[in-house]
Motif scaffolding. Structure first.
Motif, PDB file in Angstrom:
ATOM      1  N   ARG A  33       0.838  -1.203   0.000  1.00 33.87           N
ATOM      2  CA  ARG A  33       0.000   0.000   0.000  1.00 33.87           C
ATOM      3  C   ARG A  33       0.875   1.256   0.000  1.00 33.87           C
ATOM      4  O   ARG A  33       0.525   2.264  -0.602  1.00 33.87           O
ATOM      5  N   GLN A  34       2.041   1.193   0.671  1.00 38.32           N
ATOM      6  CA  GLN A  34       2.960   2.331   0.676  1.00 38.32           C
ATOM      7  C   GLN A  34       3.447   2.635  -0.741  1.00 38.32           C
ATOM      8  O   GLN A  34       3.493   3.795  -1.158  1.00 38.32           O
ATOM      9  N   VAL A  35       3.775   1.590  -1.496  1.00 44.29           N
ATOM     10  CA  VAL A  35       4.216   1.774  -2.887  1.00 44.29           C
ATOM     11  C   VAL A  35       3.062   2.338  -3.721  1.00 44.29           C
ATOM     12  O   VAL A  35       3.253   3.280  -4.502  1.00 44.29           O
ATOM     13  N   GLN A  36       1.877   1.788  -3.545  1.00 43.27           N
ATOM     14  CA  GLN A  36       0.715   2.294  -4.293  1.00 43.27           C
ATOM     15  C   GLN A  36       0.448   3.757  -3.972  1.00 43.27           C
ATOM     16  O   GLN A  36       0.168   4.556  -4.867  1.00 43.27           O
ATOM     17  N   LEU A  37       0.538   4.122  -2.694  1.00 41.33           N
ATOM     18  CA  LEU A  37       0.339   5.520  -2.300  1.00 41.33           C
ATOM     19  C   LEU A  37       1.406   6.438  -2.884  1.00 41.33           C
ATOM     20  O   LEU A  37       1.103   7.574  -3.266  1.00 41.33           O
ATOM     21  N   ALA A  38       2.646   5.962  -2.965  1.00 41.62           N
ATOM     22  CA  ALA A  38       3.703   6.767  -3.576  1.00 41.62           C
ATOM     23  C   ALA A  38       3.356   7.070  -5.029  1.00 41.62           C
ATOM     24  O   ALA A  38       3.496   8.208  -5.491  1.00 41.62           O
ATOM     25  N   PHE A  39       2.867   6.061  -5.758  1.00 39.78           N
ATOM     26  CA  PHE A  39       2.456   6.279  -7.142  1.00 39.78           C
ATOM     27  C   PHE A  39       1.217   7.177  -7.216  1.00 39.78           C
ATOM     28  O   PHE A  39       1.102   7.990  -8.136  1.00 39.78           O
ATOM     29  N   GLU A  40       0.290   7.054  -6.270  1.00 40.70           N
ATOM     30  CA  GLU A  40      -0.881   7.938  -6.240  1.00 40.70           C
ATOM     31  C   GLU A  40      -0.456   9.377  -5.975  1.00 40.70           C
ATOM     32  O   GLU A  40      -0.973  10.313  -6.604  1.00 40.70           O
ATOM     33  N   ASN A  41       0.483   9.568  -5.046  1.00 36.00           N
ATOM     34  CA  ASN A  41       0.994  10.919  -4.784  1.00 36.00           C
ATOM     35  C   ASN A  41       1.727  11.468  -6.002  1.00 36.00           C
ATOM     36  O   ASN A  41       1.616  12.659  -6.315  1.00 36.00           O
ATOM     37  N   LEU A  42       2.449  10.605  -6.696  1.00 35.68           N
ATOM     38  CA  LEU A  42       3.116  11.012  -7.933  1.00 35.68           C
ATOM     39  C   LEU A  42       2.087  11.424  -8.977  1.00 35.68           C
ATOM     40  O   LEU A  42       2.224  12.468  -9.620  1.00 35.68           O
ATOM     41  N   ARG A  43       1.040  10.618  -9.138  1.00 35.72           N
ATOM     42  CA  ARG A  43      -0.008  10.942 -10.118  1.00 35.72           C
ATOM     43  C   ARG A  43      -0.637  12.304  -9.806  1.00 35.72           C
ATOM     44  O   ARG A  43      -0.864  13.114 -10.705  1.00 35.72           O
ATOM     45  N   ALA A  44      -0.912  12.574  -8.541  1.00 31.51           N
ATOM     46  CA  ALA A  44      -1.519  13.858  -8.156  1.00 31.51           C
ATOM     47  C   ALA A  44      -0.611  15.028  -8.500  1.00 31.51           C
ATOM     48  O   ALA A  44      -1.070  16.082  -8.955  1.00 31.51           O
ATOM     49  N   THR A  45       0.685  14.853  -8.306  1.00 28.90           N
ATOM     50  CA  THR A  45       1.641  15.917  -8.637  1.00 28.90           C
ATOM     51  C   THR A  45       1.730  16.108 -10.146  1.00 28.90           C
ATOM     52  O   THR A  45       1.735  17.244 -10.638  1.00 28.90           O
ATOM     53  N   LEU A  46       1.781  15.011 -10.885  1.00 31.41           N
ATOM     54  CA  LEU A  46       1.783  15.108 -12.353  1.00 31.41           C
ATOM     55  C   LEU A  46       0.520  15.809 -12.841  1.00 31.41           C
ATOM     56  O   LEU A  46       0.579  16.693 -13.705  1.00 31.41           O
TER      57      LEU A  46
END
Length: 132
Positions: A51-64
């Motif tokens: 879930r930590q990895v998934q959240l990192a990608f979700e946070n990345l998506r939000a920034t993009l």
């Protein structure tokens, strides 16, 4: 001289203020995204590694998204791992879901011994689309 323009996601997390950095900087047609981690909205690490990895990608998506970019605009990726050998399979499963077809971005993975309580971090450089 090209100006730096700070970019933050709509629901920016507490780490930006606590540590004094921007989520990303837009400069010269490129977006330089700071390392994104699997933090919850209060800035604390998600304890479950997948879930930590998934959240990192979700946070990345939000920034993009905040810069008008998508995962397809990413040209370079650097990831940081506290236990690469044991984490690799989980990270690859999430990565392969996000980057599911060529051309894949450049990717450098680095093993580290400390990520401020986190176990995975991803930073990227993306091109900014002309219409963004």
């Amino acid at each position: 001289m090209t100006q730096r323009d700070a970019v933050f996601p709509a629901n920016r997390h507490a780490l930006y203020e606590a540590h004094g950095y921007s989520a990303a900087i837009r400069s010269g047609g490129l977006l330089f995204v700071s390392g994104q981690v699997g933090s919850r909205s209060d800035g604390t690490p998600e304890p479950d590694f997948k879930r930590q990895v998934q959240l990192a990608f979700e946070n990345l998506r939000a920034t993009l998204d905040a810069a008008g970019c998508t995962f397809d605009d990413i040209v370079d990726v650097t990831t940081f791992h506290t236990d690469p050998e044991n984490q690799f399979e989980t990270i690859m499963a999430v990565k392969n879901h996000i980057f599911d077809k060529p051309p894949y971005p450049n990717w450098t993975a680095i093993g580290v011994n400390w990520l401020a309580g986190f176990d995975f971090e991803i930073k990227v450089i993306a091109r900014i689309p002309e219409n963004a």
